[in-house]
Design a protein around this motif. Structure first.
Motif, short mmCIF file in Angstrom:
data_model
loop_
_atom_site.label_atom_id
_atom_site.label_comp_id
_atom_site.label_asym_id
_atom_site.label_seq_id
_atom_site.Cartn_x
_atom_site.Cartn_y
_atom_site.Cartn_z
N ALA A 1 0.85 -1.19 0.00
CA ALA A 1 0.00 0.00 0.00
C ALA A 1 0.89 1.24 0.00
N PHE A 2 0.50 2.25 -0.77
CA PHE A 2 1.20 3.54 -0.68
C PHE A 2 0.26 4.65 -1.16
N CYS A 3 0.76 5.89 -1.09
CA CYS A 3 -0.13 7.03 -1.35
C CYS A 3 -0.52 7.17 -2.82
N GLY A 4 0.31 6.60 -3.71
CA GLY A 4 0.00 6.67 -5.14
C GLY A 4 0.60 7.87 -5.84
N GLU A 5 1.33 8.72 -5.09
CA GLU A 5 1.91 9.92 -5.70
C GLU A 5 3.20 9.58 -6.47
N ALA A 6 3.42 10.32 -7.55
CA ALA A 6 4.60 10.10 -8.39
C ALA A 6 5.89 10.24 -7.59
N GLU A 7 5.89 11.19 -6.68
CA GLU A 7 7.11 11.46 -5.92
C GLU A 7 7.54 10.24 -5.09
N CYS A 8 6.57 9.64 -4.42
CA CYS A 8 6.88 8.46 -3.61
C CYS A 8 7.28 7.28 -4.50
#
Lengths: 478, 478
Positions: free
Chosen positions: B427-434
């Protein structure tokens, strides 16, 4: 936004060129792309090409040809090695000079034909006489930078197949050239319902880099010829220029004999111009994407759509390409005109009154003939009816072609015959210079292919007076 | 002159990349063209592509998709209109600047993909909601100027199909995106014997210009993922940029919803890397150009070749793709190695001793299993044997895929799992940066596609601590 459809087209006698463009567009075979000089092959036009591909792929594979795919670009430095070839094609090339934002050291020519790349491939994979023959074919598009373009006939990009083969002996190579020319001829006879005149090209008209070129030439409704396929004996020129060698039976390095052959989406143009009439396209059954269209009449009445579906399924089961048009926003009359424009060989009209008698109406696109037939007749006889239509179309085209051929003895007669339309056969010396003079005198008549070689003692060439060596077919051509 | 054939290949464990290249070349699927960055698709490789085409064409047509062909070049001025799209593709473009010897006013980009040309076509032919849906597909090659290339996986030119569709509603369009992704998935299950992980791409990984991209991702033998097909919901962005409109049901001008979907010759790469072993290619039966090879043993002894021909004909009649190798310049042993390298699913050895008992030897490429069977068995059971092989290959690949999937909770675990090979779900936030940080930390692991959306209350993203919104499949990928 695009114009709504309007089925009116120019008549053939009024303006054949405009009629042709009208049919191409109104039958939705193609439309013009926003990319200047290029067209979009629309589903109906592309489906005709797929039928041609199906036939040819089977025939090619039966001869042992194998499909491959080679790069769409040729480095300029590689292109330059076969002198005649490059001179023939250089003026028509589209050239890429940037890749990934950087200037290319060696510009890339978008392939106008692939003799060079096949030669380069063969150089790397040919080892021994046991590897021969090699018969590779590819289906692709090629680009030739044309100033004037015409749908399917001449355009900056067209679809084709190009076969490229290697053989141990000249005899085998020449046999291959003939075999594939015959396959093209068969495609005309069996699929397109188009008869061809076929033969060797004159020195002036042969392919750039070939020893001998052979072609099939069709006759359009307006009396002009259309080169519809070519097959080349390339000799050993490319092989030597590109270094193709193999270990021969005698354990010495040998140079193979090469051929190439191709047909293109021009064949779609031939189908349109040989068979079409003032109501639009007339498609030969074996190349028609839809062979039979079923149009229900008063389709809301009980039993009509059921009978249509039943007929459709019966025909589908026999492998017939059938379409049932149930769209109730269009009148039957609109549909009749539409499917006439699209050249669908057979129309079946299914209405409540005929159905009450177990009958439907069958209409042939070719001659407009209508007949009341039973449902059983439809279920059993459509393949035979389609075959009859094919034969009738072929015979009609053959009669047109054969009646057009005139034997003439001098340039005045030739001029008159060519002006009349069709082919004129005349003996001449076969030299490029005389051919160019004939072209000038006749306002564009060219030697399409050779009817007969003259062994010796030919009459004086009507242009230069030297002994004639060939009898050629002359015509104006697309 | 080329080297004589030598069947030794690198083992997979020693150097998987070298093994892959060896198989591509030794199985004669392709060879490198003299045109830098381009390959030649040789008959054996191209035939695999033709089998894939056959399957997909049938499925596409059953959904109502129609084949067309559009120009291979896009004018630079036209290319520039959809901002995200052009930014995504501009660095990879090959650009033509000369045509017919003259500098082009508007340079032409060799198509890297055809959203733009299809949009331009649709603008000109779409009139009313009655014209919708439109589902056009084309089979062609595209050019992307790649710095590092690899046969079938990444190259300056590759073969593919690209479908481009228009719909009235977002719902219809999204349904289409799903339908064709499912067809690709079926092609894996039914033809290639390859199971896929499938799902939506993250924002960072989606197609340039798409609202949402979906993909199928396969798992190679070395534990790396291979994106094997994509299906995009394009929303109305291209339609607005290129002016596609139609008269809607309410008599107002509307903008259609657009999709595109494609698979390429990458699928050949997937077949090689999922199924191949240290003896070479292992082809799934339904995509194998040759499904059964018959090798005669002591073929000069009476009855051997006759029995071979008899078997061959019996199999041909059942539509099985069979080859009989009668070449007496090669030993049976040489042929066994050769057809193992080429991954032919079944080998039948026909020798005089077995024949005397009415038997032949059947050898499966997948597991090397040999069995003595009767001639009648061969004549009756080959389709069933091929089916069993297909199922066994699919199950083996599925087990490999499923065993590889690990659920992880943080970046350390992810790193370890990815280093192990295969997919890790996190699971993660889905943002490009991450996502970019994860790529850095794991030395190249990327989100292949989304396993699940998290409606609300997601645990903190292991990278930034914000609530997680998606669970994604991570892997290193080709």
């Amino acid at each position: 936004m695009a114009q709504l459809k309007n089925n009116a087209i120019t008549s053939r006698d009024e303006d054949f060129a405009q009629w042709y463009t009208d049919v191409c567009k109104k039958a939705e075979l193609m439309n013009y792309s926003s990319v200047k000089g290029f067209i979009n092959y629309l589903p109906y036009g592309y489906a005709i090409w797929e039928e041609i591909q199906n036939y040819l792929n089977k025939r090619f594979k039966a001869e042992g040809a194998e499909n491959v795919y080679l790069p769409m670009v040729i480095p300029e430095s590689m292109f330059a090695k076969e002198k005649e070839h490059v001179e023939g094609f250089a003026p028509e090339c589209l050239v890429a000079t940037y890749g990934g934002g950087k200037k290319l050291e060696d510009p890339l020519i978008i392939r106008p034909t692939s003799e060079i790349l096949f030669s380069d491939l063969y150089k790397n994979i040919l080892n021994s006489h046991r590897d021969l023959p090699k018969m590779f074919n590819q289906w692709c598009s090629v680009v030739r930078w044309e100033k004037t373009t015409r749908p399917f006939l001449r355009g900056s990009e067209f679809l084709w197949q190009e076969g490229h083969c290697l053989f141990e002996t000249e005899e085998q190579a020449r046999h291959n050239v003939e075999t594939f020319l015959d396959i093209y001829d068969d495609c005309g006879r069996n699929v397109l319902a188009i008869p061809f005149v076929k033969g060797r090209k004159t020195e002036h008209e042969k392919f750039a880099g070939a020893v001998a070129t052979y072609s099939i030439e069709a006759l359009m409704h307006d009396g002009k010829a259309l080169q519809s396929g070519t097959s080349h004996y390339l000799g050993t020129g490319f092989a030597k220029a590109y270094g193709i060698q193999y270990l021969g039976r005698n354990n010495k390095l040998e140079v193979p004999h090469q051929t190439s052959w191709g047909v293109s989406t021009r064949l779609i143009g031939a189908v349109i111009m040989v068979h079409g009439d003032d109501n639009g396209l007339v498609l030969p059954p074996y190349v028609a994407p839809t062979q039979v269209v079923i149009v229900p009449i008063r389709q809301k009445e009980p039993g009509v759509l059921e009978a249509c579906e039943d007929l459709k399924n019966a025909l589908l089961e026999q492998g017939i390409r059938v379409k049932l048009d149930k769209d109730d926003s269009k009148t039957p009359g609109w549909k009749f005109a539409e499917y006439e424009m699209k050249g669908i060989p057979l129309r079946i009209e299914v209405g409540p009154r005929d159905l009450a008698n177990g009958q439907v109406t069958l209409v042939e696109r070719l001659n407009g003939e209508k007949s009341l037939v039973t449902l059983d007749y439809i279920k059993e006889n459509i393949p035979a009816v389609l075959k009859d239509i094919h034969v009738a179309m072929y015979n009609k085209a053959k009669e047109h072609l054969e009646h057009s051929i005139k034997d003439v003895e001098n340039v005045e007669e030739l001029n008159a015959a060519i002006a009349d339309g069709g082919y004129a056969r005349m003996a001449f010396c076969g030299e490029a210079e005389c051919e160019l003079k004939i072209k000038e005198i006749t306002g564009g008549g060219t030697a399409r292919c050779i009817y007969k070689d003259i062994e010796e003692g030919g009459k004086p060439c009507p242009v230069c007076g030297k002994p004639s060596t060939i009898i050629a077919y002359f015509a104006k051509a697309y």
